[in-house]
Enzyme design. Structure first.
Site, PDB file in Angstrom:
ATOM      1  N   TYR A 142      -1.803  40.810  52.817  1.00 20.48           N
ATOM      2  CA  TYR A 142      -1.552  41.584  54.146  1.00 20.48           C
ATOM      3  C   TYR A 142      -2.820  42.239  54.843  1.00 20.48           C
ATOM      4  O   TYR A 142      -2.847  42.514  55.906  1.00 20.48           O
ATOM      5  CB  TYR A 142      -0.362  42.678  53.847  1.00 20.48           C
ATOM      6  CG  TYR A 142       0.179  43.386  54.986  1.00 20.48           C
ATOM      7  CD1 TYR A 142       0.810  42.288  55.908  1.00 20.48           C
ATOM      8  CD2 TYR A 142       0.305  44.484  55.373  1.00 20.48           C
ATOM      9  CE1 TYR A 142       1.545  42.785  57.095  1.00 20.48           C
ATOM     10  CE2 TYR A 142       0.679  45.007  56.431  1.00 20.48           C
ATOM     11  CZ  TYR A 142       1.482  44.388  57.637  1.00 20.48           C
ATOM     12  OH  TYR A 142       2.205  44.728  58.415  1.00 20.48           O
TER      13      TYR A 142
ATOM     14  N   VAL B 215      -1.398  43.824  75.591  1.00 22.42           N
ATOM     15  CA  VAL B 215      -1.521  45.180  75.277  1.00 22.42           C
ATOM     16  C   VAL B 215      -3.123  45.800  75.060  1.00 22.42           C
ATOM     17  O   VAL B 215      -3.646  46.807  74.935  1.00 22.42           O
ATOM     18  CB  VAL B 215      -0.876  46.017  74.047  1.00 22.42           C
ATOM     19  CG1 VAL B 215       0.692  45.735  74.510  1.00 22.42           C
ATOM     20  CG2 VAL B 215      -1.044  45.075  72.968  1.00 22.42           C
TER      21      VAL B 215
ATOM     22  N   LYS C 139      -1.695  49.023  59.975  1.00 20.49           N
ATOM     23  CA  LYS C 139      -0.258  49.700  59.856  1.00 20.49           C
ATOM     24  C   LYS C 139      -0.650  51.035  59.393  1.00 20.49           C
ATOM     25  O   LYS C 139       0.005  51.965  59.908  1.00 20.49           O
ATOM     26  CB  LYS C 139       0.536  49.140  59.257  1.00 20.49           C
ATOM     27  CG  LYS C 139       1.084  47.690  59.685  1.00 20.49           C
ATOM     28  CD  LYS C 139       1.974  48.030  61.174  1.00 20.49           C
ATOM     29  CE  LYS C 139       2.529  46.573  61.395  1.00 20.49           C
ATOM     30  NZ  LYS C 139       3.287  46.748  62.761  1.00 20.49           N
TER      31      LYS C 139
ATOM     32  N   SER D   5      13.153  38.009  66.733  1.00 23.15           N
ATOM     33  CA  SER D   5      12.089  39.285  66.651  1.00 23.15           C
ATOM     34  C   SER D   5      12.898  40.639  66.385  1.00 23.15           C
ATOM     35  O   SER D   5      14.043  40.778  67.197  1.00 23.15           O
ATOM     36  CB  SER D   5      11.511  39.375  68.429  1.00 23.15           C
ATOM     37  OG  SER D   5      10.792  38.089  68.866  1.00 23.15           O
TER      38      SER D   5
HETATM   39  O1  0WE Z   1       3.213  42.885  60.426  1.00 28.74           O
HETATM   40  C1  0WE Z   1       3.516  41.734  59.712  1.00 28.74           C
HETATM   41  C2  0WE Z   1       3.012  40.494  60.278  1.00 28.74           C
HETATM   42  C3  0WE Z   1       2.102  40.701  61.319  1.00 28.74           C
HETATM   43  C4  0WE Z   1       1.131  39.535  61.933  1.00 28.74           C
HETATM   44  C5  0WE Z   1       1.521  38.258  61.755  1.00 28.74           C
HETATM   45  C6  0WE Z   1       0.652  37.105  62.008  1.00 28.74           C
HETATM   46  C7  0WE Z   1       0.927  35.852  61.709  1.00 28.74           C
HETATM   47  C8  0WE Z   1       0.103  34.875  62.872  1.00 28.74           C
HETATM   48  C9  0WE Z   1       0.018  39.900  62.412  1.00 28.74           C
HETATM   49  N1  0WE Z   1      -0.910  38.853  62.890  1.00 28.74           N
HETATM   50  C10 0WE Z   1      -0.408  37.535  62.604  1.00 28.74           C
HETATM   51  N2  0WE Z   1      -1.405  36.789  62.781  1.00 28.74           N
HETATM   52  C11 0WE Z   1      -1.218  35.310  62.808  1.00 28.74           C
HETATM   53  O2  0WE Z   1      -1.943  34.520  63.180  1.00 28.74           O
HETATM   54  N3  0WE Z   1       4.533  41.685  58.581  1.00 28.74           N
HETATM   55  C12 0WE Z   1       4.887  42.885  58.094  1.00 28.74           C
HETATM   56  C13 0WE Z   1       5.021  40.506  58.251  1.00 28.74           C
HETATM   57  C14 0WE Z   1       4.097  40.051  57.124  1.00 28.74           C
HETATM   58  O3  0WE Z   1       2.668  39.517  57.295  1.00 28.74           O
HETATM   59  C15 0WE Z   1       2.385  39.383  56.041  1.00 28.74           C
HETATM   60  C16 0WE Z   1       3.390  39.903  54.939  1.00 28.74           C
HETATM   61  C17 0WE Z   1       4.418  40.193  55.744  1.00 28.74           C
HETATM   62  C18 0WE Z   1       5.604  40.788  55.148  1.00 28.74           C
HETATM   63  C19 0WE Z   1       1.196  38.652  55.722  1.00 28.74           C
HETATM   64  C20 0WE Z   1       0.648  38.740  54.458  1.00 28.74           C
HETATM   65  C21 0WE Z   1       1.687  39.246  53.405  1.00 28.74           C
HETATM   66  C22 0WE Z   1       2.756  39.887  53.732  1.00 28.74           C
END
Ligand code: 0WE
Length: 256
Positions: free
Chosen positions: A156, A66, A163, A19
């Site tokens: 994303y 949270v 974000k 993490s």
């Molecule tokens: O903020 C993130 C990911 C946060 C995230 C990840 C998940 C995976 C599992 C939020 N929600 C979920 N829900 C789930 O079920 N990142 C910056 C990493 C990330 O995630 C992506 C990215 C990147 C980089 C998703 C799509 C495309 C690029």
């Protein structure tokens, strides 16, 4: 002496040793901070206890969802009782329903939008409000963001919108808490191989894309996020607030 000697902090978002929250917590501890940790759900309790347990007897470990105001109130009541004060807060928490990160943004449901914004953006406001009364000597709040807040990163999707809300909230919180000498900043990290990234289609290609296109021709290391987190938490950053600091090997400056 460490950069953060005598400072008291709380870390939201450790899931495992990969993490980003853990990388920054280790840097904060190495610089002398005493830390509290929260974990989301029983599923992650053992992980966090095992990791944070290495920091010694004054470490506090508490559950916190949270999205629950009662959890947040309970966390800050217990941290206030044990620490008496708080100087640092790390927000490294995000969630959107998986289907919202896979399909077309046009299909984002009301519920996915609501959940993503509640967990990933509103929580910063709620945690800042909980922490503020304890930050009696000023403080530093650090939240994690990603480039998808400002440019389109395919898939994303609603996380990018959340974000963007997190980054805007950082600026409004910086204005709100500035008179109390509480600073609020974001670190926008390049893609990292964490639990949150696992299973995201094309993630390996994304890491390769950064290696090819970022000025530094490589990806970001966890320790480098730790070092920036320690800097933002330190008195050296006393005049920095409301900012988004890119720790992304320079990727964000590129036009193509
Ligand atoms: O903020 C993130 C990911 C946060 C995230 C990840 C998940 C995976 C599992 C939020 N929600 C979920 N829900 C789930 O079920 N990142 C910056 C990493 C990330 O995630 C992506 C990215 C990147 C980089 C998703 C799509 C495309 C690029």
């Amino acid at each position: 002496m460490g950069l953060l000697t005598g400072k008291l902090g709380i870390v939201f978002g450790v899931a495992n040793k990969r993490s980003i929250a853990w990388a920054i917590a280790q840097a904060w501890a190495r610089e002398g901070a005493t830390l509290a940790f929260t974990y989301q759900g029983e599923r992650l309790k053992d992980n966090v206890e095992e990791l944070a347990g290495t920091f010694g007897a004054d470490t506090i470990i508490l559950p916190c969802d949270v999205t629950r105001d009662e959890d947040i109130a309970s966390v800050f009541a217990q941290v206030g009782a044990k620490f008496g004060r708080l100087d640092l807060l790390l927000h490294s928490v995000a969630f959107a329903p998986r289907e919202a990160l896979e399909g077309d943004f046009l299909d984002t449901s009301r519920d996915a939008f609501k959940v993503a914004h509640d967990v990933s953006a509103y929580s910063l406001i709620a945690l800042a409000r909980g922490a503020a009364p304890l930050m009696t000597e000023g403080g530093s709040i650090v939240a994690m963001s990603y480039y998808g807040a400002e440019k389109v990163i395919p898939h994303y999707n609603v996380m990018g919108v959340a974000k963007a809300a997190l980054e805007a909230s950082t600026r409004y919180l910086a204005y709100s808490l500035g008179p109390k000498k509480v600073r609020v900043n974001c670190i926008s990290a390049g893609p990292m191989n964490t639990l949150a990234a696992r299973g995201i289609a094309g993630f390996g290609d994304m890491l390769k894309h950064y290696e090819a296109h970022a000025p530094l021709k490589r990806n970001v290391l966890p320790d480098e996020l730790g070092a920036t987190g320690a800097f933002l938490a330190s008195n050296g950053a006393a005049a920095i607030t409301g900012q988004v600091i890119y720790v992304d090997a320079g990727y964000q400056i590129m036009g193509m």
